[in-house]
Scaffold this motif. Sequence first.
Motif, mmCIF file in Angstrom:
data_model
loop_
_atom_site.group_PDB
_atom_site.id
_atom_site.type_symbol
_atom_site.label_atom_id
_atom_site.label_comp_id
_atom_site.label_asym_id
_atom_site.label_seq_id
_atom_site.Cartn_x
_atom_site.Cartn_y
_atom_site.Cartn_z
ATOM 1 N N LEU A 1 0.841 -1.198 0.000
ATOM 2 C CA LEU A 1 0.000 0.000 0.000
ATOM 3 C C LEU A 1 0.881 1.255 0.000
ATOM 4 N N THR A 2 0.642 2.138 -0.955
ATOM 5 C CA THR A 2 1.443 3.343 -1.141
ATOM 6 C C THR A 2 0.557 4.574 -1.051
ATOM 7 N N THR A 3 1.079 5.637 -0.432
ATOM 8 C CA THR A 3 0.354 6.898 -0.271
ATOM 9 C C THR A 3 1.087 7.990 -1.035
ATOM 10 N N PHE A 4 0.347 8.777 -1.834
ATOM 11 C CA PHE A 4 0.962 9.827 -2.644
ATOM 12 C C PHE A 4 0.046 11.045 -2.679
ATOM 13 N N PHE A 5 0.653 12.232 -2.650
ATOM 14 C CA PHE A 5 -0.121 13.473 -2.751
ATOM 15 C C PHE A 5 0.747 14.555 -3.364
ATOM 16 N N LEU A 6 0.086 15.543 -3.963
ATOM 17 C CA LEU A 6 0.783 16.676 -4.552
ATOM 18 C C LEU A 6 0.725 17.871 -3.611
ATOM 19 N N LEU A 7 1.881 18.492 -3.429
ATOM 20 C CA LEU A 7 1.986 19.718 -2.645
ATOM 21 C C LEU A 7 1.803 20.944 -3.532
ATOM 22 N N ALA A 8 2.124 20.804 -4.809
ATOM 23 C CA ALA A 8 1.889 21.848 -5.817
ATOM 24 C C ALA A 8 1.613 21.153 -7.127
ATOM 25 N N GLN A 9 0.764 21.745 -7.938
ATOM 26 C CA GLN A 9 0.379 21.102 -9.190
ATOM 27 C C GLN A 9 0.122 22.139 -10.272
ATOM 28 N N PRO A 10 0.285 21.749 -11.529
ATOM 29 C CA PRO A 10 -0.020 22.682 -12.617
ATOM 30 C C PRO A 10 -1.515 22.969 -12.686
ATOM 31 N N PRO B 1 -6.348 20.206 -5.510
ATOM 32 C CA PRO B 1 -5.640 20.519 -4.268
ATOM 33 C C PRO B 1 -6.150 19.676 -3.108
ATOM 34 N N ASN B 2 -5.200 19.232 -2.270
ATOM 35 C CA ASN B 2 -5.507 18.481 -1.045
ATOM 36 C C ASN B 2 -6.070 17.088 -1.320
ATOM 37 N N THR B 3 -5.606 16.489 -2.405
ATOM 38 C CA THR B 3 -5.980 15.114 -2.740
ATOM 39 C C THR B 3 -4.876 14.162 -2.283
ATOM 40 N N VAL B 4 -5.272 13.058 -1.681
ATOM 41 C CA VAL B 4 -4.347 11.983 -1.307
ATOM 42 C C VAL B 4 -4.820 10.711 -2.000
ATOM 43 N N VAL B 5 -3.908 10.036 -2.696
ATOM 44 C CA VAL B 5 -4.242 8.811 -3.408
ATOM 45 C C VAL B 5 -3.468 7.651 -2.801
ATOM 46 N N LEU B 6 -4.164 6.558 -2.561
ATOM 47 C CA LEU B 6 -3.535 5.336 -2.090
ATOM 48 C C LEU B 6 -3.757 4.236 -3.116
ATOM 49 N N TRP B 7 -2.715 3.453 -3.380
ATOM 50 C CA TRP B 7 -2.867 2.328 -4.296
ATOM 51 C C TRP B 7 -2.060 1.146 -3.784
ATOM 52 N N ASP B 8 -2.392 -0.027 -4.302
ATOM 53 C CA ASP B 8 -1.690 -1.251 -3.939
ATOM 54 C C ASP B 8 -0.783 -1.636 -5.097
ATOM 55 N N ASN B 9 0.519 -1.501 -4.884
ATOM 56 C CA ASN B 9 1.497 -1.771 -5.939
ATOM 57 C C ASN B 9 1.531 -3.231 -6.371
ATOM 58 N N ARG B 10 0.973 -4.120 -5.574
ATOM 59 C CA ARG B 10 1.011 -5.547 -5.909
ATOM 60 C C ARG B 10 0.035 -5.896 -7.020
ATOM 61 N N ILE B 11 -1.002 -5.072 -7.187
ATOM 62 C CA ILE B 11 -2.065 -5.417 -8.144
ATOM 63 C C ILE B 11 -2.344 -4.299 -9.138
ATOM 64 N N THR B 12 -1.544 -3.243 -9.124
ATOM 65 C CA THR B 12 -1.723 -2.136 -10.071
ATOM 66 C C THR B 12 -0.372 -1.742 -10.665
ATOM 67 N N ALA B 13 -0.434 -1.030 -11.771
ATOM 68 C CA ALA B 13 0.716 -0.297 -12.304
ATOM 69 C C ALA B 13 0.244 1.127 -12.568
ATOM 70 N N HIS B 14 1.174 2.067 -12.697
ATOM 71 C CA HIS B 14 0.780 3.460 -12.884
ATOM 72 C C HIS B 14 1.817 4.202 -13.714
ATOM 73 N N SER B 15 1.428 5.370 -14.167
ATOM 74 C CA SER B 15 2.327 6.231 -14.922
ATOM 75 C C SER B 15 1.938 7.685 -14.709
ATOM 76 N N ALA B 16 2.932 8.521 -14.500
ATOM 77 C CA ALA B 16 2.682 9.958 -14.522
ATOM 78 C C ALA B 16 2.429 10.402 -15.956
ATOM 79 N N VAL B 17 1.749 11.534 -16.108
ATOM 80 C CA VAL B 17 1.516 12.126 -17.423
ATOM 81 C C VAL B 17 2.192 13.498 -17.423
ATOM 82 N N VAL B 18 3.313 13.600 -18.118
ATOM 83 C CA VAL B 18 4.086 14.846 -18.105
ATOM 84 C C VAL B 18 3.699 15.664 -19.333
ATOM 85 N N ASP B 19 2.504 16.230 -19.282
ATOM 86 C CA ASP B 19 1.969 17.016 -20.398
ATOM 87 C C ASP B 19 1.964 18.507 -20.102
#
Length: 367
Positions: A193-202, A319-337
Amino acid sequence: MSTTTTELAQPVSATLKLRPAEEMDKKKDEVEPYRYAHLLPHFSQDHYPPLTPFEHVDPGQRALSHSNPRSFLENATLVELTPNLGSEVHGVNLAELSNDARDQLALEVARRGVVVFRDQQDFIDRGPEFYKAWGSHFGRLHIHPTSGHPEGYPEVHLVYRDANSTFNFEYDDSITTTFWHSDVSYELQPPGLTTFFLLAQPTTGGDTLFTSQVSTLKKLSPQFVAFLRTLKALHSGVEQADFSRTGRRGGIVRREPVENVHPVVRRHPVTGEEALYVNRQFTRRIVGLKREESESILKFLFDHIDKSADNQARVKWQPNTVVLWDNRITAHSAVVDYKNSGERRHGARITPQAEKPIGPEELDLSS
């Protein structure tokens, strides 16, 4: 603190005289100090020994014995992102969850793959000591060998890009920034289980894509899945380390890279679900096959992951979003657009390790 992340005000000519109204306008236009400057990337020169094995007890397992394993969501509003992957939650303050509720959260993420929590400023503003305590509930915290971290907190992995710099693992010689991966899958005990959030975003862009590795596996024919269950693949951290050794991403390698062999199909220790466990970023070859055989199978699986939009979900950051995912059963990718906007994208990841990946025949769920 890295000076490359500091944003400098534009110089003003010393001979220019401003009238009072213009002085007021100038003050309005001055950039306020960055609220999360204390969490900007720092690249310590510390070096760490190899990671050692440990016994992981999944908190989601404890939640199975609760009378209502979803009671932490009783007063929440939920929206499913897709039928098979992802939920969005409003009305839960993650920072105030009890230990039992955190166990239930782990089970919910294991079942849905990705869970997006909105309105989590309380969580984000509690700072790195809280982040460490939060993540430690779910497993031993991983210290990334090459990424930046807040000074004094190597357990907090940072992603960062602004108009002048990037400290991310990015290649510029590709026609796409989509790069599917499961975080540091080269470790002997990769993250759960992984926790990720943005402190600043475009203003727009910078989304994160997720795919269900459970669903990608289910799309394949039973005969092919039976074959994949017999295979193991090598996952390598060498390329990531070499990327940093060229001076990019901060130029630091704090722990020598490792390679480990994991089953191509793994089982989740709590749900028992099977998931495809290969990814384009770290999986290098299938053990025991000739080079051409391995390359053909991996290319097919990588293309399947890339192109299966019906297995994917897209998280748009607010703003103020926290996302949790399970790395064992998902894959992900950032979108650098958002490169051309010059805007800052600053994220923090808390990455507890989990068990050594379990093969299809290794898990006993009878007890």
